[in-house]
Enzyme design. Structure first.
Site, PDB file in Angstrom:
ATOM      1  CG  ASP A  94       5.277  -3.460  -5.273  1.00 11.79           C
ATOM      2  OD1 ASP A  94       5.856  -4.549  -5.459  1.00 11.79           O
ATOM      3  OD2 ASP A  94       5.821  -2.490  -4.726  1.00 11.79           O
ATOM      4  CG  ASN A  95       7.744  -0.893  -7.938  1.00 12.94           C
ATOM      5  OD1 ASN A  95       6.900  -0.219  -7.360  1.00 12.94           O
ATOM      6  ND2 ASN A  95       8.917  -1.162  -7.412  1.00 12.94           N
ATOM      7  N   GLY A 114       0.856  -1.188   0.000  1.00  9.21           N
ATOM      8  CA  GLY A 114       0.000   0.000   0.000  1.00  9.21           C
ATOM      9  C   GLY A 114       0.885   1.228   0.000  1.00  9.21           C
ATOM     10  N   GLY A 144       7.326   7.191   6.257  1.00  9.72           N
ATOM     11  CA  GLY A 144       6.425   7.857   5.314  1.00  9.72           C
ATOM     12  C   GLY A 144       7.075   9.002   4.548  1.00  9.72           C
ATOM     13  CG  ASP A 178       7.861   3.198  -7.431  1.00  9.36           C
ATOM     14  OD1 ASP A 178       7.673   4.414  -7.248  1.00  9.36           O
ATOM     15  OD2 ASP A 178       7.477   2.326  -6.637  1.00  9.36           O
ATOM     16  N   GLY A 222       2.729   3.578   1.450  1.00 12.77           N
ATOM     17  CA  GLY A 222       3.267   3.802   2.789  1.00 12.77           C
ATOM     18  C   GLY A 222       3.888   5.177   2.939  1.00 12.77           C
ATOM     19  NE  ARG A 223       8.879   5.893  -0.499  1.00 13.90           N
ATOM     20  CZ  ARG A 223      10.104   6.054  -0.914  1.00 13.90           C
ATOM     21  NH1 ARG A 223      10.837   7.027  -0.451  1.00 13.90           N
ATOM     22  NH2 ARG A 223      10.624   5.249  -1.816  1.00 13.90           N
TER      23      ARG A 223
HETATM   24  P1  AMP Z   1       8.920   1.218  -3.444  1.00 15.83           P
HETATM   25  O1  AMP Z   1      10.232   0.554  -3.193  1.00 15.83           O
HETATM   26  O2  AMP Z   1       8.995   2.720  -3.485  1.00 15.83           O
HETATM   27  O3  AMP Z   1       8.179   0.628  -4.581  1.00 15.83           O
HETATM   28  O4  AMP Z   1       8.065   0.918  -2.132  1.00 15.83           O
HETATM   29  C1  AMP Z   1       7.691  -0.372  -1.724  1.00 15.83           C
HETATM   30  C2  AMP Z   1       6.761  -0.276  -0.542  1.00 15.83           C
HETATM   31  O5  AMP Z   1       7.418   0.270   0.596  1.00 15.83           O
HETATM   32  C3  AMP Z   1       5.565   0.617  -0.782  1.00 15.83           C
HETATM   33  O6  AMP Z   1       4.452   0.062  -0.136  1.00 15.83           O
HETATM   34  C4  AMP Z   1       5.984   1.921  -0.143  1.00 15.83           C
HETATM   35  O7  AMP Z   1       4.886   2.714   0.209  1.00 15.83           O
HETATM   36  C5  AMP Z   1       6.761   1.428   1.055  1.00 15.83           C
HETATM   37  N1  AMP Z   1       7.747   2.423   1.512  1.00 15.83           N
HETATM   38  C6  AMP Z   1       8.904   2.775   0.930  1.00 15.83           C
HETATM   39  N2  AMP Z   1       9.540   3.724   1.640  1.00 15.83           N
HETATM   40  C7  AMP Z   1       8.778   3.991   2.711  1.00 15.83           C
HETATM   41  C8  AMP Z   1       8.883   4.882   3.824  1.00 15.83           C
HETATM   42  N3  AMP Z   1       9.911   5.717   3.986  1.00 15.83           N
HETATM   43  N4  AMP Z   1       7.884   4.865   4.731  1.00 15.83           N
HETATM   44  C9  AMP Z   1       6.836   4.044   4.611  1.00 15.83           C
HETATM   45  N5  AMP Z   1       6.670   3.178   3.596  1.00 15.83           N
HETATM   46  C10 AMP Z   1       7.626   3.153   2.652  1.00 15.83           C
HETATM   47 MG    MG Z   2       6.582   1.091  -5.612  1.00 17.93          MG
END
Ligand code: AMP
Ligand code: MG
Length: 495
Positions: free
Chosen positions: A249-250, A87, A123, A259, A89-90
């Site tokens: 998810d990407n 989901g 976040g 991403d 998360g940020r």
């Molecule tokens: P990503 O690597 O950007 O595709 O993120 C993968 C997952 O990790 C997603 O659900 C993001 O929302 C979560 N995520 C990445 N960085 C953070 C962060 N600093 N705080 C909270 N969730 C994060």
């Molecule tokens: Mg992502």
């Protein structure tokens, strides 16, 4: 404080389980780092009467634009092969903006504070990675590759704690949507078939309206996404792009690249090239990208199985048959792409071999990928051992004969010019300008961005054309030793 957003929020009307409505968490002292005025204008935003300060307030989430309905989307995904509930998360989607051309675009903040999906994360996002996403996504757009766009980056005035304390920032990302393979997986794993069916209709309405009245909508959607993805991966490979985290998810349903984390452009041709330090197995190596796209699409098909057919056995057979199409469709896209890079317009039975032979010679010589094609286009490039290799000289003779036979030579040159970038954002240079931007000097970043916006024009800046010194790139990227990766999937497909 409205700059012309016309929100028409459709995602917020989907079943509740798919998102959490909440506002971005305000930041301490927002400061605008970069704003994409050209793109803002293109999507119908007007920034003429707003101060830089107010832009920073707006794009930090400290004040919300009228009509926005902020939400964090729920999804799951396979990360490096392991299934996880995820989901935003940020990130927060402010809503969907309707452009003057009638296109719906997600306006999303990345780095906007904790959400129910944050798990142990804070976040937040740091300035350098947000500027990296801004730079690479804009470069990809100008390379004519489908991608999410970047509207601006705002510094938050807060520190984010990583291994070291870093400057915090928020990126405003604009996407055709944030629907991903993982969005479908999320509902499938919950066994919420009613919501899955609503998501299917929503997706078709938003991205593939031509499929609306098809009898086998889910299967047709799957096939359409597969075609978008094979084209996208072939396009990435055209410009030596390595995504770096092709988790499910990407992978978008729209077919846009999304991403930009540990992504990078490969200098020396080696299908095993990996830039991400966490990708120890080389799962997302340059030459592995088609395998992974196929694997991700198989996960997408699994998620859709209940909608393929009411009899499970039949549904599974349909899924297997549809996923099996990947190899031949990708091979078609890849061959067509490579033929354009080499200016091969007409058909010739030996073309696949010609392409394959070139890759082998490039690999043996550690040839710079971009410069090899630039040399073939106009004969002038920095020094490279490739051009002295007798095998290459022999290959070039064959290629010269081929492009002059049975086709218009000028047309061939024109097609090459449209498909072979002269400038790619070489990773060692990207790192350099990001470091300076982080220290407060944005000029090198802006200059680099300007060049990246004209990748097919030879602006004769030799620095941009130089690969990283071989040993320096070896330190930054990993080349795996596993021999099965030496020949990339793409080349393996060829005769
Ligand atoms: P990503 O690597 O950007 O595709 O993120 C993968 C997952 O990790 C997603 O659900 C993001 O929302 C979560 N995520 C990445 N960085 C953070 C962060 N600093 N705080 C909270 N969730 C994060
Ligand atoms: Mg992502």
């Amino acid at each position: 404080m409205n700059i012309g957003f016309k929100f028409n929020n459709t995602y917020a009307k989907l079943p509740e389980v798919m998102a959490t409505k909440l506002n971005p968490v305000p930041v301490k002292s927002p400061k605008l780092t970069i704003f994409n005025h050209e793109f803002a204008k293109e999507i119908g935003l007007d920034t003429a009467n707003i101060s830089t300060n107010d832009l920073a307030i707006l794009f930090s989430g400290n004040k919300l634009p009228e009509g926005s309905e902020p939400l964090a989307q729920a999804y799951s995904g396979h990360q490096f092969g392991h299934f996880t509930m995820l989901g935003d998360g940020r990130a927060i989607v402010l809503g969907e903006h309707l452009t003057p051309k009638g296109k719906l675009l997600d306006i999303q903040f990345k780095g906007s504070g904790r959400t129910p999906y944050s798990r142990s994360g804070d976040g937040r996002a740091a300035l350098k990675p947000m500027l990296r996403e801004y730079l690479i996504s804009e470069a990809m757009h100008h390379l004519n590759i489908p991608t999410t766009r970047s509207l601006c980056v705002v510094e938050t005035g807060e520190i984010v704690q990583r291994e070291l304390p870093l400057k915090g920032a928020i990126l405003t990302r604009v996407a055709s949507s944030h629907l991903r393979v993982g969005t479908f997986q999320y509902l499938r794993v919950k066994n919420d078939i009613s919501s899955l069916s609503k998501l299917l209709d929503y997706t078709i309405k938003r991205h593939y309206p031509e499929l609306k009245d098809k009898e086998h909508k889910a299967l047709e959607l799957f096939k359409a996404v597969l075609k978008k993805q094979t084209k996208l991966i072939a396009d990435w490979m055209r410009v030596a792009f390595i995504h770096g985290v092709m988790n499910t998810d990407n992978m978008t349903i729209s077919g846009e690249t999304i991403d930009y984390g540990p992504c990078a452009f490969m200098d020396y041709y080696d299908p095993r090239t990996v830039f991400s330090s966490i990708d120890e197995q080389g799962r997302y190596a340059y030459g592995n990208q088609p395998y992974i796209a196929e694997w991700n699409l198989a996960r997408f098909a699994e998620a859709l199985i209940p909608l393929f057919h009411k009899e499970e056995k039949k549904a599974v057979d349909l899924a297997i048959e549809a996923v099996d199409q990947f190899k031949s469709i990708f091979k078609g896209d890849f061959t067509e792409m490579m033929k354009k890079k080499l200016g091969l317009i007409s058909s010739n039975n030996d073309d696949e071999k010609l392409i394959k032979d070139l890759f082998e010679i490039m690999f043996k010589n550690k040839a710079d990928y971009t410069n090899t094609f630039m040399y073939l286009m106009n004969g002038s490039v920095p020094q490279d051992s490739l051009f002295k290799d007798s095998k290459f000289i022999e290959w070039e003779k064959k290629w010269n004969l081929r492009i002059k036979t049975g086709q218009d030579h000028n047309e061939a040159k024109e097609i090459m010019k449209q498909n072979n970038p002269v400038i790619i954002p070489r990773n060692h240079l990207v790192e350099d300008v990001l470091e300076k931007a982080n220290e407060g000097d944005l000029k090198p970043f802006n200059d680099f961005l300007s060049l990246s916006k004209k990748p097919y024009e030879d602006l004769s800046d030799d620095k941009q054309k130089q690969p990283a010194p071989l040993n320096a790139e070896d330190r930054k990227s990993t080349r795996l030793n596993s021999s099965h990766l030496v020949i990339s999937y793409a080349v393996f497909c060829l005769k």
